[in-house]
Design a protein around this motif. Structure first.
Motif, PDB file in Angstrom:
ATOM      1  N   ALA A  78     -51.971 -39.703  13.753  1.00 52.58           N
ATOM      2  CA  ALA A  78     -52.149 -41.050  13.200  1.00 52.58           C
ATOM      3  C   ALA A  78     -52.398 -40.977  11.694  1.00 52.58           C
ATOM      4  CB  ALA A  78     -53.298 -41.762  13.903  1.00 52.58           C
ATOM      5  N   LEU A  79     -53.209 -40.018  11.268  1.00 56.25           N
ATOM      6  CA  LEU A  79     -53.450 -39.833   9.832  1.00 56.25           C
ATOM      7  C   LEU A  79     -52.176 -39.391   9.107  1.00 56.25           C
ATOM      8  CD1 LEU A  79     -56.974 -38.182   9.852  1.00 56.25           C
ATOM      9  CD2 LEU A  79     -56.373 -40.391   8.882  1.00 56.25           C
ATOM     10  N   CYS A  80     -51.393 -38.531   9.753  1.00 52.48           N
ATOM     11  CA  CYS A  80     -50.121 -38.106   9.154  1.00 52.48           C
ATOM     12  C   CYS A  80     -49.190 -39.300   8.983  1.00 52.48           C
ATOM     13  CB  CYS A  80     -49.449 -37.046  10.029  1.00 52.48           C
ATOM     14  SG  CYS A  80     -50.243 -35.437   9.962  1.00 52.48           S
ATOM     15  N   ASP A  81     -49.156 -40.176   9.980  1.00 54.79           N
ATOM     16  CA  ASP A  81     -48.326 -41.374   9.887  1.00 54.79           C
ATOM     17  C   ASP A  81     -48.784 -42.280   8.751  1.00 54.79           C
ATOM     18  OD1 ASP A  81     -46.802 -40.534  12.032  1.00 54.79           O
ATOM     19  OD2 ASP A  81     -47.851 -41.794  13.508  1.00 54.79           O
ATOM     20  N   GLN A  82     -50.104 -42.425   8.593  1.00 51.76           N
ATOM     21  CA  GLN A  82     -50.623 -43.242   7.502  1.00 51.76           C
ATOM     22  C   GLN A  82     -50.249 -42.648   6.140  1.00 51.76           C
ATOM     23  OE1 GLN A  82     -54.804 -44.104   7.804  1.00 51.76           O
ATOM     24  NE2 GLN A  82     -54.628 -44.773   9.924  1.00 51.76           N
ATOM     25  N   LEU A  83     -50.335 -41.326   6.032  1.00 50.91           N
ATOM     26  CA  LEU A  83     -49.968 -40.662   4.779  1.00 50.91           C
ATOM     27  C   LEU A  83     -48.473 -40.852   4.487  1.00 50.91           C
ATOM     28  CD1 LEU A  83     -52.016 -37.365   5.058  1.00 50.91           C
ATOM     29  CD2 LEU A  83     -52.306 -39.154   3.366  1.00 50.91           C
ATOM     30  N   GLU A  84     -47.659 -40.754   5.518  1.00 54.32           N
ATOM     31  CA  GLU A  84     -46.221 -40.958   5.342  1.00 54.32           C
ATOM     32  C   GLU A  84     -45.932 -42.376   4.845  1.00 54.32           C
ATOM     33  OE1 GLU A  84     -42.031 -40.739   7.848  1.00 54.32           O
ATOM     34  OE2 GLU A  84     -43.942 -40.589   8.913  1.00 54.32           O
ATOM     35  N   LEU A  85     -46.617 -43.361   5.432  1.00 58.01           N
ATOM     36  CA  LEU A  85     -46.436 -44.743   4.996  1.00 58.01           C
ATOM     37  C   LEU A  85     -46.878 -44.937   3.548  1.00 58.01           C
ATOM     38  CD1 LEU A  85     -47.529 -46.727   8.175  1.00 58.01           C
ATOM     39  CD2 LEU A  85     -45.227 -46.487   7.240  1.00 58.01           C
ATOM     40  N   CYS A  86     -47.984 -44.305   3.172  1.00 58.54           N
ATOM     41  CA  CYS A  86     -48.457 -44.401   1.787  1.00 58.54           C
ATOM     42  C   CYS A  86     -47.423 -43.814   0.826  1.00 58.54           C
ATOM     43  CB  CYS A  86     -49.783 -43.669   1.622  1.00 58.54           C
ATOM     44  SG  CYS A  86     -51.185 -44.515   2.333  1.00 58.54           S
ATOM     45  N   LEU A  87     -46.856 -42.679   1.187  1.00 62.01           N
ATOM     46  CA  LEU A  87     -45.860 -42.054   0.317  1.00 62.01           C
ATOM     47  C   LEU A  87     -44.592 -42.899   0.228  1.00 62.01           C
ATOM     48  CD1 LEU A  87     -46.238 -38.295   1.277  1.00 62.01           C
ATOM     49  CD2 LEU A  87     -46.972 -39.431  -0.825  1.00 62.01           C
ATOM     50  N   ARG A  88     -44.174 -43.468   1.344  1.00 61.94           N
ATOM     51  CA  ARG A  88     -42.987 -44.326   1.317  1.00 61.94           C
ATOM     52  C   ARG A  88     -43.237 -45.571   0.464  1.00 61.94           C
ATOM     53  NH1 ARG A  88     -39.797 -44.277   7.038  1.00 61.94           N
ATOM     54  NH2 ARG A  88     -39.727 -42.026   7.249  1.00 61.94           N
ATOM     55  N   LEU A  89     -44.435 -46.154   0.611  1.00 61.71           N
ATOM     56  CA  LEU A  89     -44.777 -47.334  -0.173  1.00 61.71           C
ATOM     57  C   LEU A  89     -44.845 -46.990  -1.659  1.00 61.71           C
ATOM     58  CD1 LEU A  89     -45.548 -50.311  -0.251  1.00 61.71           C
ATOM     59  CD2 LEU A  89     -47.905 -49.630   0.154  1.00 61.71           C
ATOM     60  N   ALA A  90     -45.421 -45.851  -1.999  1.00 56.62           N
ATOM     61  CA  ALA A  90     -45.491 -45.426  -3.396  1.00 56.62           C
ATOM     62  C   ALA A  90     -44.088 -45.212  -3.959  1.00 56.62           C
ATOM     63  CB  ALA A  90     -46.321 -44.151  -3.528  1.00 56.62           C
ATOM     64  N   HIS A  91     -43.212 -44.630  -3.157  1.00 61.96           N
ATOM     65  CA  HIS A  91     -41.828 -44.413  -3.590  1.00 61.96           C
ATOM     66  C   HIS A  91     -41.128 -45.748  -3.803  1.00 61.96           C
ATOM     67  CE1 HIS A  91     -37.506 -43.483  -3.100  1.00 61.96           C
ATOM     68  NE2 HIS A  91     -37.840 -42.424  -3.825  1.00 61.96           N
TER      69      HIS A  91
END
Length: 179
Positions: free
Chosen positions: A96-109
């Protein structure tokens, strides 16, 4: 915005603000940081490290428990199955934390892409009336800005009209085939 200017002017003049006015500004800053994907990413990294450490600890305990069972040193009992469930739960938390980090990176991109597109299509700034001393040489005058916006609106209308024309042609061909 006017209240921010007033607060800035008061701070420059040495006027003390009441704590009631400072508290909403702190909450607003906190909310802005919550929506910043890079800040959120930085906050999640320590949690991810702790979660990974927890997964590894529980995995090693389960491995030792299963080894003891395989060697015949322990028997399988219902109370011992709780460790396996804890491993699943900790692994799910890690993912779940990995998914949140992935979403943060996609949003930042995505934010970076929008920023790049914004500077590409409107590279020059319009000077604000609040800071006339910070006028940059590459900034647009207001009349230049208006003409640029009018050309962008005209282009958007042309695209809209072209799409309407195409949709009418497609709809006309579809009706002719049905008759």
């Amino acid at each position: 915005m006017a209240s921010q200017q007033m607060n800035t002017n008061n701070a420059q003049m040495g006027v003390q603000q009441p704590a009631v006015l400072q508290q909403p500004q702190a909450q607003q800053l906190s909310q802005q940081q919550d929506f910043d994907p890079v800040h959120r990413f930085k906050m999640l990294i320590p949690l991810l490290k702790d979660s990974l450490q927890n997964v590894m600890t529980i995995a090693s305990l389960n491995f030792g428990h299963n080894t003891a069972i395989d060697n015949g040193l322990r028997t399988t009992e219902k109370g011992n199955d709780a460790a396996v469930q804890r491993f699943d739960k900790s692994l799910e938390e890690f993912y779940a934390l990995c998914d949140q980090l992935e979403l943060c990176l996609r949003l930042a991109h995505e934010c970076l892409s929008q920023s790049i597109d914004s500077t590409k299509h409107s590279p020059n700034l319009v000077p604000t009336a609040t800071k006339p001393d910070t006028v940059q040489t590459e900034s647009l005058s207001y009349s230049q800005y208006l003409s640029m916006i009018k050309s962008q609106i005209s282009c958007a209308k042309d695209i809209h009209n072209a799409l309407l024309e195409c949709s009418k042609k497609i709809a006309g061909k579809g009706q002719g085939a049905c008759n």
